[in-house]
Write an enzyme that holds these catalytic residues in place. Structure first.
Site, short mmCIF file in Angstrom:
data_model
loop_
_atom_site.label_atom_id
_atom_site.label_comp_id
_atom_site.label_asym_id
_atom_site.label_seq_id
_atom_site.Cartn_x
_atom_site.Cartn_y
_atom_site.Cartn_z
CD GLU A 54 -3.67 -1.40 -2.20
OE1 GLU A 54 -4.26 -0.92 -3.14
OE2 GLU A 54 -4.06 -1.58 -1.63
CD GLU B 100 -1.34 0.42 0.57
OE1 GLU B 100 -1.92 1.46 0.67
OE2 GLU B 100 -1.04 0.73 0.03
O1 AHR Z 1 -2.90 4.93 0.40
C1 AHR Z 1 -3.62 4.89 -0.32
C2 AHR Z 1 -3.81 3.78 -1.90
O2 AHR Z 1 -4.36 3.27 -0.82
C3 AHR Z 1 -2.43 3.32 -1.39
O3 AHR Z 1 -1.67 4.12 -3.16
C4 AHR Z 1 -2.34 2.32 -2.44
O4 AHR Z 1 -2.41 0.93 -2.34
C5 AHR Z 1 -4.15 1.98 -1.37
O5 AHR Z 1 -5.79 1.64 -2.85
#
Ligand code: AHR
Length: 499
Positions: free
Chosen positions: A173, A292
């Protein structure tokens, strides 16, 4: 009662079912690792300190590739801290989650845990605050067989065989202002390209994931992917997508249609990647690593006082408790990922244990399945062969967030001797009567039909009531003359297995 008709044609193949679609994510965050996977004092712990009750649940969940060690955590991580004799490992501050990291679990221990669960390791390198050489060093430590300084160090640390990690994430990210060392697309694109090129000099067959936007709501979404891929196209294999959904202000109808947004997100990133590819006159296609995705009540976390002011080890963070409605959305998001198996060839449910997770644990106590565990584990178990695109004729309804959405959503998979159909009914009040034309699958009988639903769509499994919600047999399923009929309760997720 809403009625829907679904046509399944086994020639309408999208792509093979990718086992990596059923990946997950373990971050050094809250209690995911410490008192989640790892708790040496727990009665079920093995010699490495890993909870075997959790291992058993992870196996049942059916998660395949596991992304590690972050997440935001990776952007402040020095991998060297987490290998070698445990008593010599330093305690560090983790700025991402404002907590203390003991480094008692690192790459070698985590790889041993993965062997217990039968999962594949997907590693992230710290592009944000380190550089090319530490990434190459980690690659040498992890993958080089022997006879170099870092491979011999791994061997001396008790791991004779290389980990042979195939998938590597180039940071995490990097567009997010919350990320330690976040960058502009230009800056990240350049450093990611150089890091990727160097890693492929060591091993040209690595599969490298460059960071896409941290969400489709980011102001730079689209431009970020384009610019980053213009720099990295020739060196990487995947661009990442991240998406979290939640119910806002009691608007359950919109929440249940979250997968409409995921569809749009995937289509947009594929279009952007292909646009860059065409401009470069490249024959290569960039796939998506949706590394994610989940339901996450982020707004509530952000608004709550749950801010860590002290530096603590493994504090309780982001321990969302999931409802039946959340599980229906998770099941539907997984259906969407399957439907995009032509380009989404890897995905990670974020996360695995305790932190926005399908599995919960209590220190010294039990481990249990959240509601979201079920659609994931059942889909992972039943989906095989090829994904086929169903033709769905169903009523639609208006949503405030995602426009017009189908009341019914579905996807199917077909293998040589078995098939599976996954369905959701998004209607808030009415059961739906479904007919499915399965003649082209040649299926003769239903071997399993299960539904997750509840009169209370907000029912959850908790420490005090761990089995409150579970799927049950859907006895309405019948198959005659190639026509499958089934009734789906309101706000429900269903899987049907056919032989
Ligand atoms: O999954 C929780 C968080 O969400 C992770 O660390 C990050 O990559 C995202 O913002």
């Amino acid at each position: 009662m809403p009625r829907a008709h679904i046509e399944l044609d086994r020639r309408a193949v999208i792509a093979p079912v990718r086992r990596r679609t059923f990946g997950s994510f373990v971050e050094h965050l809250g209690r995911c690792v410490y008192t989640g996977l790892y708790e040496p004092e727990h009665p079920s712990a093995n010699d490495d300190g890993f909870r075997m009750d959790v291992v058993e649940l992870v196996k049942e969940l059916g998660s395949t590739t596991i992304r590690y060690p972050g997440g935001n955590f990776v952007s402040g991580f020095r991998w060297e801290d987490s290998v070698g004799p445990r008593e010599k490992r330093p305690v560090r501050r983790d700025l991402a989650w404002h907590s203390l990291e003991s480094n008692q679990v690192g790459l070698d221990e985590f790889a041993r845990w993965l062997e217990l669960t039968g999962s594949e390791l997907m590693l992230a390198v710290n592009v944000a605050t380190r550089g090319i050489l530490p990434a190459l060093d980690l690659l040498e430590y992890a993958n080089h067989p022997s006879g170099t300084a870092l491979s011999d160090l791994r061997i001396a640390n008790g791991t004779p065989d290389p980990h042979n990690v195939r998938m590597w994430c180039l940071g995490n990210e990097m567009d997010g202002p919350w990320q330690t060392g976040f960058m502009t697309a230009e800056d990240y694109g350049k450093i990611a390209a150089r890091t990727a090129a160097a890693m492929k000099m060591a091993d040209k067959d690595l599969e490298l994931v460059v960071c896409g936007s941290s969400g489709s709501g980011m102001p730079t979404f689209g431009d970020w992917e384009r610019i980053v891929l213009e720099h990295t196209y020739d060196h990487v294999d995947y661009v990442s997508c991240h998406a979290y959904y939640q119910e806002y202000d009691g608007d359950l109808g919109s929440f249940l249609a979250s997968s409409v947004d995921m569809d749009y997100f995937i289509d947009t990133v594929v279009a952007t990647a292909d646009h860059v590819g065409h401009k470069k006159r490249s024959n290569k296609k960039i796939d998506i690593s949706f590394d994610e995705w989940n339901v996450w009540y982020l707004k509530e976390h952000q608004e709550s006082e749950e801010v860590n002011t002290e530096w603590r080890y493994a504090p309780r963070q982001l321990e969302d408790k999931y409802s039946v409605a959340d599980a229906v959305v998770v099941g539907n998001l997984l259906m969407t990922l399957l439907r995009h198996s032509d380009r989404v060839t890897s995905a990670s449910l974020a996360q695995l244990v305790n932190v926005i997770a399908p599995i919960m644990t209590e220190p010294g106590g039990p481990a249990w399945r959240q509601t979201t565990f079920y659609p994931f584990s059942i889909t992972s178990r039943l989906a095989s062969g090829e994904v086929i695109r169903p033709v769905i004729e169903a009523p639609t309804y208006g949503t405030a967030r995602h426009g017009e959405a189908s009341v019914i959503d579905a996807v199917a998979t077909v293998d040589e001797d078995r098939a599976a159909v996954f369905l959701v009914n998004r209607d808030l009040a009415e059961p739906a009567q479904i007919t499915i034309d399965v003649r082209s699958l040649g299926s003769s009988h239903v071997t399993e039909a299960v539904t997750l639903a509840d009169a209370d769509v907000y029912a959850k499994n908790t420490l005090a009531d761990q089995h409150r919600v579970a799927p049950s047999a859907n006895t309405s399923a019948t198959l005659a003359d190639g026509m499958l009929t089934i009734e789906l309760p309101p706000v429900s997720w269903t899987a049907i297995a056919l032989r």
